[in-house]
Design an enzyme around this catalytic site. Structure first.
Site, mmCIF file in Angstrom:
data_model
loop_
_atom_site.group_PDB
_atom_site.id
_atom_site.type_symbol
_atom_site.label_atom_id
_atom_site.label_comp_id
_atom_site.label_asym_id
_atom_site.label_seq_id
_atom_site.Cartn_x
_atom_site.Cartn_y
_atom_site.Cartn_z
ATOM 1 N N SER A 147 -32.439 -29.197 -4.474
ATOM 2 C CA SER A 147 -32.449 -29.750 -3.333
ATOM 3 C C SER A 147 -32.819 -28.559 -2.792
ATOM 4 O O SER A 147 -32.725 -27.267 -2.578
ATOM 5 C CB SER A 147 -31.207 -30.376 -2.916
ATOM 6 N N TYR A 160 -21.916 -29.670 -1.204
ATOM 7 C CA TYR A 160 -23.192 -30.570 -2.027
ATOM 8 C C TYR A 160 -24.711 -29.418 -2.249
ATOM 9 O O TYR A 160 -25.156 -29.419 -3.422
ATOM 10 C CB TYR A 160 -23.726 -31.730 -1.329
#
Length: 254
Positions: A147, A160
């Site tokens: 990400s 996350y």
């Protein structure tokens, strides 16, 4: 005209979390290059059946394997189920992840453990099962999906982002270890991609404009914007690329 170095005919690819979104686009992208594919999700359903049908329509073999990667040793169990179904996996794309959007002070132990287990621990467990046969075969491709939050963590998604950083560190470590065995290991880090995960937030036009203002390209990406990168890194066209962290983010990480 077919570019032979991109051909994946005779190879089998597993893409976790591939019934929707980025995983679906990557799986179908590999199928278009001739790879037989394993669709993965927590459970069977219409979404999984849809991507199976689309893959089979491309003339490749396709099957579904269920697996809950958030469960203790879920990665190991899922990988073993895959090998029981197809015997050999040449390409592994570790795409499945979960994210809990809360302030870090509000993240519960269950929130934190669930994200770390699904996004990192299960990936390592799967590779412990799937890599030894790759080494015996002398060829393999491992692609993790990270990400843009590796570089620009969202303030409401600390665990996350941390799990994605851990996964990218794993990539760099494994790349050195596995390169002599003909196995490449890379990380693909998407930016803001228009998937169902982001639908609700990006439906707010003011928020959408704020997000786009942070992307040099000026627009959000589509799932297929990640598929081409995966096709390169999972084929012989990318055989000399390993240990790399490649962003498909419209420049957002800059």
């Amino acid at each position: 005209m077919e570019l032979q170095q991109f051909s994946l005919k005779g190879k089998t690819a597993l893409v976790t979390g591939s019934s929707r979104g980025i995983g679906r686009s990557i799986l179908l992208g590999l199928a278009r290059l001739g790879a037989n594919v394993v669709v993965h999700g927590v459970r069977a359903g219409e979404a999984a059946e849809s991507v199976l049908a689309e893959a089979k329509a491309l003339g490749v073999e396709a099957q579904f394997v269920a697996g809950d990667l958030s469960a203790p040793q879920g990665g190991k169990a899922c990988a073993e189920a895959v090998l029981a179904a197809v015997r050999q996996v040449d390409i592994v794309v570790l795409n499945a992840s979960i994210q809990v959007k809360k302030a870090w002070l509000e993240q519960t132990p269950e929130d934190i453990e669930g994200q770390l287990r699904t996004n990192f621990i299960a990936s390592l467990e799967m590779l412990q099962v799937l890599v030894p046969p790759m080494k015996e075969n002398g060829w393999g491709r491992i692609l993790t999906v990270g990400s843009v939050q590796q570089k620009k963590p969202h303030p409401m998604m600390l665990p996350y982002a941390a799990s994605k950083c851990a996964q990218e560190s794993m990539v760099r470590s494994l790349a050195v270890d596995l390169a002599p065995h003909g196995i490449t290991v890379n990380n693909l880090a998407p930016g803001v991609i228009l998937t169902d995960r982001n639908t609700d937030a990006l439906a707010d036009p003011d928020y959408l404009e704020l997000v786009k203002s942070k992307i040099p390209a000026g627009y959000c990406g589509e799932s297929d914007d990640c598929a081409g990168v995966a096709q390169l890194l999972c084929s012989d066209a990318g055989r000399y690329i390993t240990g790399q962290d490649i962003y498909a983010d419209g420049g957002m990480s800059l």
